[in-house]
Design an enzyme around this catalytic site. Structure first.
Site, PDB file in Angstrom:
ATOM      1  CB  SER A   1      -0.950  -0.001   1.194  1.00 19.47           C
ATOM      2  OG  SER A   1      -1.943  -0.999   1.038  1.00 19.47           O
TER       3      SER A   1
ATOM      4  CB  CYS B   1      -9.962   2.587   1.004  1.00 19.06           C
ATOM      5  SG  CYS B   1     -11.364   1.737   0.260  1.00 19.06           S
TER       6      CYS B   1
ATOM      7  CG  HIS C   1     -12.350   1.538   4.189  1.00 16.56           C
ATOM      8  ND1 HIS C   1     -11.600   0.622   3.485  1.00 16.56           N
ATOM      9  CD2 HIS C   1     -11.651   1.804   5.325  1.00 16.56           C
ATOM     10  CE1 HIS C   1     -10.479   0.360   4.145  1.00 16.56           C
ATOM     11  NE2 HIS C   1     -10.496   1.053   5.271  1.00 16.56           N
TER      12      HIS C   1
END
Length: 683
Positions: free
Chosen positions: A320, A378, A365
């Site tokens: 990420s 996310c 989310h």
């Protein structure tokens, strides 16, 4: 038998006369050849018979940190030499010599045979044992008459820090190999020379090595020294001052203690490497003399690769952390500004369902924009953004930020990583790129592979507003012109990227949210410090493989990543930290925050300013994000800027400190309070 009155026949007498004349002619020619024609040659040979050249080895240059603190030194050691010009009966002498030096006699014979096969000159000595003990040295000195072929030579051995401190960055030295001697780079070196084999020792070997000298001595017929003729002193190698800060290095070493991975700390403004760690470690002192076969085999067969500098050589999926690069691409391409995604725990793309990490916690989310997508990481948002962008736009911005190619750091064997694209797949696999492959790329998985130094380099460029500075560990002002003129792989020292200031502020503010209570690394928050970053967890095997192999989940844990900066805009330090099989990015964030904290505390102490890097505004002012041109130097009312990064003809972005008005200016005070309430760092 001839009688007294008989005479030799004239023919025989003539033969005797001619033979006698021929003998005298041969003798006369030999005498002329010795004394006149070859007089110079025999004079040189005679000189060599009585003059011996003993080498004086140059100490390698010392290595220091940025503040002049000693990192690598030398210590005196003695080696035993065998002078080939004095060899008599080797078989007879080798047994006694081997006994006195505590080595097998066959080792001595092998070394002599090896040098004879190499056709080395007879006056060049052979090193038969390094780092001899005091009693072995005493044996040589006390047996000079018996073994005139034995001699000692003082050698300066490398003394490296204990516990593997900076081992991968500094590297180690060793005897030049046959493969090296066949390379044009080592044309000036000879067998037996000690040269850098990795790290700084190898990259700057020519500067560190110095130049050997020699001592010419007179010896008698038994090889005993009876006088000195001349001495050519050795030239000590040039000392090198690194950009490394030992205080930050210690903090980085401690942060990674007991784990495998890497840490890179860099000053984004200059590209100076402040700390570099790779784990597991090795001890370069094992190589200072001769590394043993057992130690070498253990190092090269270890599956954790202790000889690999993972800071510049570990090519792994960034997870990420790649979402920051995705954010730059999405905002610069005008897609992410208004993108809103509902995350119910995943989404379907190209006929396949992709989960968001939040679904493992049985949560969602909800509605996500670019800022929330960054600080809550996310996956669904970035799946959608990747689908909208396509692989070519993602690859364009990733490559502009330095991924998929070497950074040009002044260390050997840096790798380039991988940034996939349609052209990359066609060139390497002769296959078509399928649109669905971009979804995994959007969260830093799939074929994407980066090194810690590349990640630090890219995030440094983003948080400085688009300035990409080539990293280095030795400042150029120390280097001679021939080093300055040659840039690594023709990589420019500084590159400016067109990142819109508003996009820059959106990303850096969201990164600050990552280490707050609303982000994925709230536990890494540093109280009172303007700290920002991004976590990442990257799979090392596919979910399908995990399910198909029993116990795979416990063996193949995710790699944990974190990259952080302080302050959030125009930072003075960027830290990239990788934990192999560290499972989660938040763990990496906690460790990286220790390095950031050590840097902040030192700078506050050095500058005697406890508010340095504070996340609070200065009293009497409020922070305001802004864009500006270089102010007129005659204008005494220009605002105070947080960072000096303006160029004469370049539009700049940053955080301004706007001074509040006087106490009786109520309107201005109200405006300032309102502005402070909505801006990061406001009071």
């Amino acid at each position: 038998m001839l009688g007294r009155n008989e005479k030799l026949p004239q023919t025989k007498l003539t033969v005797v006369q001619y033979v006698t004349l021929a003998v005298f002619l041969v003798l006369s020619y030999g005498l002329w050849s010795l004394q006149i024609r070859k007089s110079d040659e025999y004079e040189v040979r005679a000189q060599q018979n009585r003059v011996r050249s003993v080498p004086i080895l140059a100490p390698r240059g010392k290595i220091l940190d940025r503040e002049g603190r000693l990192i690598v030194d030398n210590y005196p050691s003695f080696s035993a030499l065998l002078l080939r010009d004095q060899l008599r009966d080797l078989d007879a002498d080798s047994e006694r010599i081997a006994e006195g030096l505590h080595i097998p006699a066959e080792d001595i014979r092998q070394k002599v045979r090896k040098d004879q096969l190499a056709r080395k000159a007879a006056y060049e000595p052979i090193i038969i044992k390094d780092d001899i003990t005091p009693d072995e040295r005493a044996f040589i000195e006390s047996h000079k008459d018996e073994f005139p072929e034995l001699e000692t030579l003082m050698v300066h051995r490398r003394l490296y820090p204990r516990d593997g401190l900076l081992a991968h960055l500094i590297g180690y030295v060793g005897e030049v190999s046959e493969d090296m001697l066949n390379s044009p780079k080592y044309d000036l070196y000879e067998r037996g020379d000690i040269v850098g084999q990795s790290g700084i020792e190898a990259y700057y070997n020519d500067l560190l090595m110095g130049k050997n000298g020699s001592r010419r001595v007179l010896v008698d017929s038994k090889g005993r020294e009876v006088g000195r003729q001349s001495t050519e002193p050795a030239v000590v190698g040039k000392p090198l001052k690194l950009t490394i800060d030992l205080d930050i290095q210690y903090a980085a070493e401690q942060a990674l203690e007991g784990r495998n991975g890497a840490v890179v700390a860099m000053d984004p403004r200059t590209g100076e490497i402040l700390a570099m760690v790779s784990r597991p470690i090795f001890d370069p002192n094992d190589f200072a003399v001769h590394v043993s076969r057992d130690v070498w085999n253990r190092l090269v067969t270890d599956p954790a690769h202790p000889l690999m500098n993972k800071a510049i050589q570990a090519q792994l999926a960034p997870g990420s952390t790649f979402k920051i690069i995705m954010s730059v691409a999405g905002l610069q391409e005008g897609i992410a500004q208004k993108l809103k995604v509902n995350c119910p725990g995943g989404g379907t793309f190209y006929g396949r369902y992709f989960k968001c990490w939040i679904s493992d916690k049985h949560l969602t989310h909800g509605s996500v924009d670019i800022s929330k997508g960054i600080y809550q990481s996310c996956d669904t948002f970035f799946y959608t953004l990747a689908e909208r962008l396509g692989i070519e736009k993602i690859a364009k911005w990733a490559m502009m930020l330095g991924l998929g190619k070497k950074t040009g750091i002044d260390l050997p064997n840096e790798v380039s990583g991988v940034m996939p694209s349609e052209e990359w797949k066609s060139r390497n696999f002769h296959q078509k790129w399928y649109a669905g492959e971009v979804i995994s790329v959007g969260i830093g998985q799939g074929a994407v592979a980066v090194t810690p130094i590349q990640l630090a380099h890219a995030i440094a460029a983003i948080t400085t507003g688009g300035t990409l500075v080539r990293p280095h560990v030795v400042a150029s002002d120390q280097l001679p012109p021939e080093y300055k003129d040659v840039s690594a792989d023709h990589i420019p020292t500084v590159t400016h990227l067109p990142i819109d200031p508003q996009n820059w502020m959106t990303i850096t503010d969201a990164m600050a949210g990552v280490v707050s209570s609303i982000g994925t690394a709230g536990s890494a928050h540093l109280q009172g410090v303007d700290f920002a970053g991004k976590t990442g967890s990257a799979q090392v095997v596919s979910n399908t493989f995990r399910k198909s192999k029993a116990g795979a989940s416990s063996i193949f844990k995710d790699n944990g990543w974190f990259v952080g900066v302080t302050p959030r805009r125009n930072p003075e330090i960027v830290v990239a930290l990788l934990i192999e099989q560290g499972e989660h990015g938040p763990i990496a964030a906690q460790l990286a925050s220790k390095v950031i904290k050590a840097f902040v505390e030192k700078q506050r102490r050095v500058h005697n300013n406890p508010m340095l890097f504070s996340d609070k505004a200065d009293p009497g002012s409020v922070p305001m994000a802004a864009v500006w041109n270089t102010a007129d130097p005659d204008d005494h009312h220009e605002p105070q800027l947080d960072a000096d990064r303006a160029a004469d003809d370049h539009l700049q972005g940053g955080t301004m400190r706007i001074k509040m008005g006087k106490a009786n200016n109520a309107d201005l005070r109200r405006s300032s309070r309102a502005l402070a309430a909505i801006l990061p760092g406001g009071q």
